[in-house]
Design a protein around this motif. Structure first.
Motif, PDB file in Angstrom:
ATOM      1  N   ARG A 126       0.673  -1.440  -0.196  1.00 17.58           N
ATOM      2  CA  ARG A 126      -0.013   0.149   0.321  1.00 17.58           C
ATOM      3  C   ARG A 126       1.062   1.283  -0.137  1.00 17.58           C
ATOM      4  O   ARG A 126       0.839   2.148  -1.231  1.00 17.58           O
ATOM      5  CB  ARG A 126      -0.674  -0.258   1.013  1.00 17.58           C
ATOM      6  CG  ARG A 126      -1.707   1.366   1.042  1.00 17.58           C
ATOM      7  CD  ARG A 126      -2.940   0.861   2.438  1.00 17.58           C
ATOM      8  NE  ARG A 126      -2.041   0.832   3.357  1.00 17.58           N
ATOM      9  CZ  ARG A 126      -2.388   0.597   4.615  1.00 17.58           C
ATOM     10  NH1 ARG A 126      -2.908  -0.374   5.190  1.00 17.58           N
ATOM     11  NH2 ARG A 126      -1.765   0.881   5.830  1.00 17.58           N
ATOM     12  N   PHE A 127       2.085   1.135   0.894  1.00 16.75           N
ATOM     13  CA  PHE A 127       3.165   2.331   0.705  1.00 16.75           C
ATOM     14  C   PHE A 127       3.613   2.531  -0.228  1.00 16.75           C
ATOM     15  O   PHE A 127       3.610   3.890  -1.453  1.00 16.75           O
ATOM     16  CB  PHE A 127       3.944   1.977   2.058  1.00 16.75           C
ATOM     17  CG  PHE A 127       4.707   3.081   2.284  1.00 16.75           C
ATOM     18  CD1 PHE A 127       4.790   4.011   2.552  1.00 16.75           C
ATOM     19  CD2 PHE A 127       6.339   2.789   1.192  1.00 16.75           C
ATOM     20  CE1 PHE A 127       5.812   5.038   2.848  1.00 16.75           C
ATOM     21  CE2 PHE A 127       7.519   3.964   1.631  1.00 16.75           C
ATOM     22  CZ  PHE A 127       6.934   4.701   1.486  1.00 16.75           C
ATOM     23  N   TYR A 128       4.168   1.392  -0.916  1.00 16.50           N
ATOM     24  CA  TYR A 128       4.750   1.803  -2.681  1.00 16.50           C
ATOM     25  C   TYR A 128       3.392   2.075  -3.753  1.00 16.50           C
ATOM     26  O   TYR A 128       4.135   3.235  -4.303  1.00 16.50           O
ATOM     27  CB  TYR A 128       5.018   0.639  -3.147  1.00 16.50           C
ATOM     28  CG  TYR A 128       6.579   0.028  -1.964  1.00 16.50           C
ATOM     29  CD1 TYR A 128       7.313   0.916  -1.499  1.00 16.50           C
ATOM     30  CD2 TYR A 128       6.799  -0.768  -1.489  1.00 16.50           C
ATOM     31  CE1 TYR A 128       8.683   0.610  -1.246  1.00 16.50           C
ATOM     32  CE2 TYR A 128       7.767  -1.788  -0.995  1.00 16.50           C
ATOM     33  CZ  TYR A 128       8.544  -1.206  -0.073  1.00 16.50           C
ATOM     34  OH  TYR A 128       9.588  -1.184  -0.192  1.00 16.50           O
ATOM     35  N   GLU A 130       1.127   4.103  -3.153  1.00 21.90           N
ATOM     36  CA  GLU A 130       0.347   5.079  -3.021  1.00 21.90           C
ATOM     37  C   GLU A 130       1.793   6.136  -3.529  1.00 21.90           C
ATOM     38  O   GLU A 130       1.619   7.790  -3.757  1.00 21.90           O
ATOM     39  CB  GLU A 130       0.875   6.116  -1.307  1.00 21.90           C
ATOM     40  CG  GLU A 130      -0.855   5.101  -0.915  1.00 21.90           C
ATOM     41  CD  GLU A 130      -1.035   5.180   0.548  1.00 21.90           C
ATOM     42  OE1 GLU A 130       0.180   5.528   1.347  1.00 21.90           O
ATOM     43  OE2 GLU A 130      -2.059   5.095   1.516  1.00 21.90           O
ATOM     44  N   GLN A 131       3.003   5.519  -3.235  1.00 23.96           N
ATOM     45  CA  GLN A 131       4.088   6.867  -3.909  1.00 23.96           C
ATOM     46  C   GLN A 131       4.223   6.961  -4.914  1.00 23.96           C
ATOM     47  O   GLN A 131       4.776   7.936  -6.114  1.00 23.96           O
ATOM     48  CB  GLN A 131       5.380   5.802  -3.372  1.00 23.96           C
ATOM     49  CG  GLN A 131       5.917   5.857  -1.849  1.00 23.96           C
ATOM     50  CD  GLN A 131       5.531   7.187  -1.028  1.00 23.96           C
ATOM     51  OE1 GLN A 131       5.989   7.867  -1.018  1.00 23.96           O
ATOM     52  NE2 GLN A 131       4.720   7.252   0.319  1.00 23.96           N
ATOM     53  N   LEU A 169      10.028   3.291   4.226  1.00 30.60           N
ATOM     54  CA  LEU A 169       9.697   2.231   3.726  1.00 30.60           C
ATOM     55  C   LEU A 169      10.260   1.973   5.859  1.00 30.60           C
ATOM     56  O   LEU A 169       9.001   2.083   6.163  1.00 30.60           O
ATOM     57  CB  LEU A 169       9.900   1.349   2.980  1.00 30.60           C
ATOM     58  CG  LEU A 169       8.855  -0.167   3.195  1.00 30.60           C
ATOM     59  CD1 LEU A 169       7.467   0.310   3.518  1.00 30.60           C
ATOM     60  CD2 LEU A 169       9.192  -0.670   2.929  1.00 30.60           C
ATOM     61  N   TYR A 172       8.077   4.245   8.276  1.00 30.92           N
ATOM     62  CA  TYR A 172       7.222   3.929   8.049  1.00 30.92           C
ATOM     63  C   TYR A 172       6.420   3.085   8.326  1.00 30.92           C
ATOM     64  O   TYR A 172       5.103   2.585   9.705  1.00 30.92           O
ATOM     65  CB  TYR A 172       6.600   4.047   7.106  1.00 30.92           C
ATOM     66  CG  TYR A 172       4.949   4.262   6.417  1.00 30.92           C
ATOM     67  CD1 TYR A 172       4.583   4.946   6.966  1.00 30.92           C
ATOM     68  CD2 TYR A 172       4.529   2.811   5.978  1.00 30.92           C
ATOM     69  CE1 TYR A 172       2.445   4.876   6.959  1.00 30.92           C
ATOM     70  CE2 TYR A 172       2.407   2.522   5.841  1.00 30.92           C
ATOM     71  CZ  TYR A 172       2.214   3.347   6.374  1.00 30.92           C
ATOM     72  OH  TYR A 172       1.040   3.954   6.147  1.00 30.92           O
ATOM     73  N   GLN A 176       4.287   2.095  12.533  1.00 33.53           N
ATOM     74  CA  GLN A 176       2.982   1.198  11.771  1.00 33.53           C
ATOM     75  C   GLN A 176       3.687  -0.161  12.991  1.00 33.53           C
ATOM     76  O   GLN A 176       2.211  -1.074  13.351  1.00 33.53           O
ATOM     77  CB  GLN A 176       3.305   0.228  10.600  1.00 33.53           C
ATOM     78  CG  GLN A 176       2.934   1.013  10.349  1.00 33.53           C
ATOM     79  CD  GLN A 176       1.402   2.305  10.105  1.00 33.53           C
ATOM     80  OE1 GLN A 176       0.397   1.374  10.273  1.00 33.53           O
ATOM     81  NE2 GLN A 176       1.030   2.779   9.926  1.00 33.53           N
TER      82      GLN A 176
END
Length: 654
Positions: A126-128, A130-131, A169, A172, A176
């Motif tokens: 999900r992080f990647y 969004e980037q 990452l 981040y 979490q």
């Protein structure tokens, strides 16, 4: 200490997640009759489906390897998870919040390692993603656009971008709640001078999912000139990622592969994307490794190995592509499916072909063209001068052993005839005999035949050539009911399924487990001694300890779970599962059929007792005490009358 999951929550998870839906994530299921489903067992190699699933009972059982159990047991076995990890995964799918005993719920400390690693990858994906929309990822978006992929395509495949900094990452995921140890174990981070840093930096990212759809790794493509790493960088081997056991795109392609009995194997992530967007939704790819045996096992379960199944390999026409094709041919015999090779004009890959000539060209490319064996043979003979007798003879010497590896006699003969045509040898029978001679020589050299990899058509299978129609094979080895013995911990005469008594006892137990309303309450009055096979007597005891067949009138899954829990060991537990999913032998399963089984089992028990009492009476002779002799004679008379009543009146005499 980790908390224990509440028992009621475990039951809720077991009831909420249909076993057929879970199993279908891993293999193709077809109707087996009687409401059951069947497929190729994922736990051992087989040609014919002996793996059965009973959706109504929430159980599975393989009549080949004897693996069996409920939904939780299946996921534990196939994904190598602990009990708690499995329940947590299934609960998440069902939207069930779990309660933990012995100290409450602490996700960070109580979730299993695999669950944590999968969750880290899900968040990372999900992080990647969004980037990819940021300014820094412009080069990544341009890379995709140049290959014909827009934003919608990127979102469909979850393509993302890893920032170029050292630890974006990592920081981040720490936020979490993930520990440095978990980040290193996941392969998302690696050791740096001052602690963990991101493994992937400044790259285009493809999430790699397993067949169930969980993100287990990433493929990363270099974008910048100052990146000194390899063109493609994959996640290292971890507890959840084994590159030899994953196929990119299989989560998206599996349903269409099963439906069409067809799979297209391409070489890269963009090729998979191009094929799917062009309408070839059966495309999959390996992840930085050659196509091998474990990949074949995944496809075989989806293809169900029926005679019409096809696997099409697309390779570049260059030397590397030809080498890959020959390597794939080495495993060709592991497929029951027909294998083909497709090479695009001008040696373009599917992604390039789609850009140059459109979707229809990609669809046309993967229509079966050249059988893989023919391609392999042509590659071999192309090194020889076929214009000369010496060249043809040398080519035959090298190609004959390849054809001789084909274990199916008819196929071997057909390919040998084709080889003669390729070589330009007019005497076809000479080539056929030469191939057969090489095959015999290989068998003689090996004593028991040529070596064959596990799962191939040549590999020994204990159940090959034995019929299977929803029941156990006759004479199959190994513990448990399908074996030649009663299984571990069960003493007594061997279980013989050719015995009418054993067959009837088996049918009655199946009725008690699957259709208890047809045999209750009469069944609950039957003693263990009425079942002559020790495994069946053990199952009868387990049913009694679970409250009897009468309990099955309320809730079938709960009743079967209680019987399985009452089983004294794994062997008996496996037997319970097997009987709970096996189809009946009768065409119509009703009260009449059930009554016949009840009567036959009771009548045989009565006849055995008559023989025993008759023997006792003979041994007593005329020298026994009158009272004792009269009691034995009276028992014999009662038994004979009861037996006659059972024969005349059937179930009404029970």
């Amino acid at each position: 200490m980790a908390g224990r999951i509440n028992d009621d929550d475990v039951k809720a998870v077991r009831d909420a997640v249909p076993i057929d839906a879970v199993v279908s994530e891993y293999l193709q299921l077809r109707s087996a009759g009687g409401g059951n489903l069947k497929g190729l067992c994922p736990f051992h190699d087989e040609k014919s489906p002996s793996f059965q699933v009973s959706p109504s009972k929430g159980l599975f059982h393989c009549f080949g390897c004897q693996e069996g159990g409920d939904t939780i047991a299946f996921v534990m076995k196939i994904d190598h998870l602990s009990f708690s990890e499995t329940v947590e995964r299934l609960a998440a799918q069902a939207g069930i919040t779990l309660r933990y005993e012995e100290g409450g719920y602490n996700p960070a400390s109580q979730r299993g390692e695999r669950t944590r690693l999968v969750e880290a990858h899900r968040i990372a994906a999900r992080f990647y993603a969004e980037q990819l929309g940021g300014a820094e990822a412009e080069t990544g978006r341009a890379f995709l656009a140049e290959r014909g992929f827009d934003q919608a395509a990127a979102e469909h495949f979850g393509v993302g971008y890893s920032p170029a900094g050292w630890d974006h990452l990592t920081r981040y995921l720490r936020g979490q709640g993930f520990t440095d140890k978990e980040l290193l174990l996941s392969g998302l981070s690696q050791d740096g001078r001052r602690g963990p840093i991101d493994r992937f930096r400044g790259r285009l990212m493809w999430p790699i999912r397993d067949i169930s759809g969980e993100v287990v790794g990433f493929g990363a493509r270099k974008l910048r000139e100052d990146d000194n790493g390899p063109k493609y960088l994959n996640t290292p081997e971890t507890a959840i990622y084994k590159k030899s056991q994953v196929l990119y795109g299989v989560d998206l392609a599996k349903k269409e592969i099963a439906k069409s009995s067809r799979a297209v194997v391409v070489e890269g992530y963009t090729d998979v994307m191009a094929c799917h967007l062009a309408g070839v939704t059966t495309a999959i790819a390996t992840c930085g490794t050659a196509f091998g045996g474990d990949h074949i096992k995944i496809l075989r379960r989806l293809l169900m190995d029926n005679g019409s199944a096809r696997v099409i390999f697309t390779f570049d026409g260059d030397a590397a592509g030809q080498k890959a094709a020959l390597r794939a041919f080495e495993d060709d015999q592991k497929f029951a499916a027909e294998t083909y090779i497709a090479i695009a004009p001008d040696n373009m890959d599917p992604c390039e072909l789609r850009l140059a000539k459109g979707d229809e060209a990609v669809q046309d490319l993967v229509e079966p063209r050249t059988p893989l064996f023919e391609f392999a043979i042509r590659q071999i003979v192309s090194r020889y001068d076929l214009e000369t007798p010496a060249g043809r003879a040398a080519a035959l010497d090298e190609a004959a052993p390849i054809v001789a590896r084909i274990k199916n006699g008819a196929s071997q003969h057909e390919v040998a005839v084709q080889l003669a045509g390729i070589l330009g040898i007019l005497d076809t029978q000479f080539v056929v005999k030469r191939v057969a001679q090489v095959a015999r020589w290989a068998r003689d050299r090996g004593g028991k035949g040529p070596a064959a990899p596990p799962g191939s058509r040549a590999a020994g299978r204990p159940y090959e050539n034995q019929s299977y129609e929803g029941g156990p094979r006759q004479g199959a080895g190994g513990p448990g009911p399908s074996g030649s013995g009663p299984g571990p911990g069960l003493s007594g005469p061997a279980l013989n399924l050719r015995s009418p008594a054993h067959r009837t006892e088996r049918e009655l137990l199946k009725l008690a487990l699957q259709r208890p309303e047809l045999v209750s309450p009469a069944f609950d009055a039957y003693g263990e001694d009425e079942f002559t096979a020790p495994p069946y007597a053990a199952v009868r005891r387990a049913i009694a300890e679970a409250g009897g067949a009468e309990q099955g009138l309320r809730s079938a899954p709960e009743y079967l779970a209680r019987v399985r829990e009452a089983a004294p060991n794994d062997s008996v537990r496996a037997m319970v599962t097997e009987l709970a999913v096996e189809v009946f032998h009768g065409k119509t399963i009703d009260e009449t059929y059930a009554g016949e089984q009840l009567v036959q089992v009771r009548l045989r028990a009565v006849d055995r007792r008559v023989r025993d009492v008759t023997g006792t009476l003979t041994r007593l002779g005329t020298h026994a005490a009158p009272d004792h002799l009269a009691a034995v004679q009276n028992e014999l008379w009662v038994l004979q009358q009861y037996g006659q009543s059972l024969r005349n009146r059937g179930a009404d005499a029970l």
